[in-house]
Design an enzyme around this catalytic site. Structure first.
Site, short mmCIF file in Angstrom:
data_model
loop_
_atom_site.label_atom_id
_atom_site.label_comp_id
_atom_site.label_asym_id
_atom_site.label_seq_id
_atom_site.Cartn_x
_atom_site.Cartn_y
_atom_site.Cartn_z
N ASP A 478 0.71 -1.38 -0.15
CA ASP A 478 -0.12 0.20 0.22
C ASP A 478 1.27 1.27 0.02
O ASP A 478 0.25 2.00 0.89
CB ASP A 478 -0.78 0.33 1.39
CG ASP A 478 -1.85 1.04 1.10
OD1 ASP A 478 -2.27 1.46 -0.01
OD2 ASP A 478 -2.85 1.13 1.90
N TYR A 479 2.47 1.63 -0.84
CA TYR A 479 2.98 2.25 -0.92
C TYR A 479 2.23 3.58 -2.28
O TYR A 479 3.51 3.53 -2.81
CB TYR A 479 4.34 1.95 -1.45
CG TYR A 479 4.63 1.38 0.34
CD1 TYR A 479 4.60 2.11 1.58
CD2 TYR A 479 5.83 0.36 0.05
CE1 TYR A 479 4.86 1.80 2.41
CE2 TYR A 479 6.82 0.31 0.99
CZ TYR A 479 6.57 1.24 2.73
OH TYR A 479 6.63 0.46 3.75
#
Length: 804
Positions: A478-479
């Site tokens: 989830d970057y």
């Protein structure tokens, strides 16, 4: 047999006297404290040692248990043994943590507090020889107390991470976009997204005189997952903003008096918020349509989105819906998107307006399913609402609407943060999100994978791709890119400048690219990262690191960097650290539990960066809260979710082999498990690409262990949401902390010059403007509360200097 008499010393002779019952009680209680702490440390220390951790805790715990028993029996050896353990703790702390203040505080403050009654009660023990001189014990206790007082004083003193010492004179580059000096006409002030104002009426010399000029209440107080985080615009003497449930308002910029309000009657969903609106002067035309006359309806208009996925156009003068836009003033953003489950698609960020177009991305509800609405980017006419072009990365052949009966490609990365735009190059810069779900990507399409967490440049006229740059390969952390790119021409070291795009990321990496072609200006290196993908998934062997720019808050964690208010919660954090998998950056997701650092909330987040265009400094704030991600096999997911406890975050990741359980890496009393700071603000010189200064930001005044506000202005540095702005006079304005303040910092040194108390937290980005009638500069912030407390508000507060 042990009696209740002790030898006493009188005129140099040994005798006996009956002990004080109060002294007996005090020693019994002190002994019980030693026993309890020692038992905790022994059991926990054995567990930690079995996990390969520190060998200090178990023997120290055993020593405390023995000291506790002897103290309860009034044997002086109990006090001696405690003081030996204390001395050993000092040696261990220095070896384990060095001389940094907060790591030593966690290890030594509580043991030092217990040393005081131990020393003071030394005369109360039973002795078969002359007692220690009471004055010696008292003097030692006084020294420890003085040390504790000095430590307490030091805890309130600001500490720079990097001090602004002997910094070279700034070498500014060139601004990309301009706007009237006194106005704030776009979310980032301009579409270059630098959040820089050329105003200089409020200066480092007079900022301490700032006072509240007026306060406006929207009447829309956030509830549940809602948030009041708008950064209003200021154009032509009016302020324009929105509320969590998509109401739009206009205020007089001088007085804060409401001019009009428009309620679109939006249906609220799980995550309502509105970070900003857009302004468009329709007399200029654009996108092929003629301009309107100044007297026409909606000659100037406010463009905003709703939590139920509509694009609105409202007359900037009257607040009435523009009948000449879309259908009675609105465009349905769900059109051609296919199935949209409740709460799955809407826009949180302000639209971007350029060349007569309003550019729209969207936000999806993360980690729910592999089948989610498309991340298509659409450009609508800001004049008529007609669709002008669409960029469907999954099907580039679609340039407007998809063929009859079809939809835009589903499950492609979305753009939920605001884009940036360079009018000279005609390029639109998109900070791409991730494909759902975020933490297992075995079913992600190759094309979606190629664009996840990338920066993409599109031609503003056609919507066609010109270049892209990936900040993460096959992102399962989830970057996604959370922030608006910032555009600025940076010095090239040869007397000229290079058109640059600066992108902050959740990883704490800052990428500096040539915005003409996407090539790195500051070097980027591919580095090997840990392997071991979850079943059915895969991992990239390398990831890109921006080695030519400083990284912020990315130093690798270790057991020695674990923290706590005391040694006890630090011990629990050490055990928790040893129980999960952590191999540094990009540790793979596991069913065992993976420690993610930086966490998926940052690093940097949606507040974005500010570039002081007259100095060439970029100002960034960050969050330092690790997360533990745990993949839950599908067969176990329902039962695990049903049994969840407070703090657990469950996401189904439907149609994958794993659900997801996430927790913040916190001690049982709600203190982050790694050492402070937990949030910082940093200035980076874009000419030298080095940190000019860095410091913790925020105190524990309005938060604390167990969620109880301490009331103490200890500048430990707390997580920040929202972003900074900079001014030509050399100021930074920043809220966003977990304490209720708007702060002004010196841009050259980071020194705090002023802070204004807010009624609730202000988790957003401020702005500044000049009111045309008075020529008075205002600084404005929305205050709606923050995520560390349940207290919410609906305030828009303006500050100004008195006497103008």
């Amino acid at each position: 047999m042990i009696d209740d008499e002790r030898p006493a010393v009188s005129a140099g002779k040994v005798g006996t006297s009956r002990g004080s019952p109060w002294a007996t009680l005090a020693l019994g209680m002190l002994g019980l404290v030693f026993l309890a702490i020692g038992l905790f440390m022994l059991v926990g220390g054995i567990r930690l040692a079995s996990l390969g951790g520190s060998l200090y805790f178990a023997p120290a715990g055993l020593g405390l248990i023995i000291a506790g028993g002897l103290t309860m029996l009034r044997r002086p050896l109990g006090a001696v043994l405690y003081l030996v353990v204390f001395a050993a703790t000092i040696v261990w702390a220095l070896v384990d943590a060095g001389v940094a203040f907060w790591p030593l505080f966690s290890r030594l403050f509580a043991p030092a507090v217990l040393a005081v009654p131990t020393l003071l009660l030394l005369p109360a023990f039973r002795y078969r020889a002359p007692r220690p001189f009471p004055r010696v014990a008292l003097a030692a206790a006084v020294l420890v107390v003085l040390g504790l007082v000095a430590t307490g004083y030091a805890a309130f003193q600001p500490r720079m991470i990097v001090a602004a010492q002997d910094a070279p004179a700034p070498r500014p580059g060139k601004a990309v976009d301009g706007a009237p000096a006194g106005e704030w006409p776009a979310w980032g002030r301009t579409n270059a997204g630098t959040r820089y104002s050329p105003l200089d009426q409020i200066t480092p010399a007079n900022v301490a005189k700032l006072a509240v000029a007026w306060t406006y209440r929207t009447g829309d107080i956030p509830k549940g997952g809602q948030a009041h985080v708008v950064t209003p615009l200021q154009v032509g003497g009016k302020l324009y903003g929105c509320t969590p449930t998509s109401r739009v308002f206009a205020l007089d910029a001088e007085s804060g008096r409401q001019i009009w309000a428009f309620d679109p009657k939006a249906t609220g969903i799980r995550f309502p918020r509105c970070r900003g609106v857009a302004y468009f002067d329709a007399t200029t035309g654009g996108s092929g349509e003629p301009g309107l006359a100044q007297t026409d309806e909606c000659a100037q208009r406010i463009l905003s989105t709703t939590v139920d996925a509509r694009l609105l156009a409202v007359d900037a003068r009257t607040g009435r819906a523009c009948s000449n836009f879309g259908i009675e003033g609105q465009v349905d953003l769900t059109r051609d998107m296919g199935l949209i489950r409740s709460g799955m698609l809407f826009q949180t960020s302000a639209p971007l307006v350029a060349r007569g177009l309003v550019i729209m991305g969207g936000r999806i509800n993360d980690n729910q399913d592999v089948d989610v609405p498309s991340g298509v980017i659409r450009a609508f006419s800001a004049r008529t609402g007609e669709l002008v072009w669409a960029w469907d990365l999954g099907n580039p052949a679609i340039t407007k609407r998809p063929p009859e009966g079809q939809t835009y490609t589903r499950s492609t990365p979305n753009v939920w943060a605001p884009p940036a735009y360079d009018d000279t190059l005609g390029l639109l810069y998109l900070p791409m999100g991730n494909s759902s779900p975020d933490f297992w990507a075995g079913r992600r399409s190759p094309v979606a994978d190629a664009y996840s967490s990338a920066i993409v440049a599109l031609d503003i006229g056609t919507g066609r791709e010109r270049w892209k740059f990936n900040t993460v390969h096959h992102d399962v952390w989830d970057y996604d890119i959370p922030a608006q790119p910032a555009l600025y021409d940076v010095p090239n070291g040869q007397g000229g400048s290079t058109p640059a795009l600066l992108q902050v990321t959740k990883r704490g990496q800052i990428f500096l690219l040539d915005r003409r072609n996407g090539r790195p200006i500051a070097p980027v290196a591919e580095r090997p990262v840990p392997q071991g993908a979850a079943p059915g998934d895969w991992l990239s062997r390398t990831q890109p690191y921006s080695v030519g720019m400083p990284s912020i808050g990315t130093e690798r964690l270790s057991e020695s960097r674990m923290w706590g208010a005391t040694l006890l919660d630090q011990l629990l954090c050490r055990i928790a650290f040893r129980k999960v998998r952590y191999d540094g950056d990009f540790t793979p997701q596991t069913t065992q539990g993976t420690l993610q650092w930086p966490g998926w909330s940052g690093g940097m987040n949606w507040g974005s960066a500010s570039i002081a265009e007259n100095l060439g400094y970029v100002i960034v704030n960050d969050i330092r809260v690790p997360m533990i991600n745990r993949l839950v096999p599908r067969a176990d997911y329902a039962a695990r979710e049903k049994a969840k406890v407070k703090g657990d975050i469950f996401s189904p990741q439907a149609d994958t082999p794993f659900g997801l359980l996430q927790t913040r890496f916190m001690s049982p009393i709600g203190v982050p498990c790694q050492e402070p700071p937990y949030g910082t603000i940093t200035a980076i010189d874009l000419a030298t690409r080095k940190i000019a200064w860095s410091k913790p930001l925020g105190t524990v005044q309005d938060t604390g262990p167990l969620g109880i506000a301490t009331g103490l202005q200890v500048p430990i540095g707390m997580p920040t949401l929202g972003g900074p702005i900079t001014t030509a006079s050399g100021l930074i304005f920043m809220a966003g902390t977990q304490d209720y303040y708007l702060r002004a910092l010196d841009l050259r040194s980071g020194r705090e010059l002023w802070k204004g108390r807010l009624p609730v937290g202000g988790e957003t980005t401020p702005m500044t403007y000049v009111a045309p009638r008075s020529g008075r500069q205002f600084v404005l912030i929305s205050a709606g509360g923050n995520r560390s407390t349940e207290i919410r508000g609906d305030y828009v507060i303006a500050y100004a200097l008195p006497g103008r």
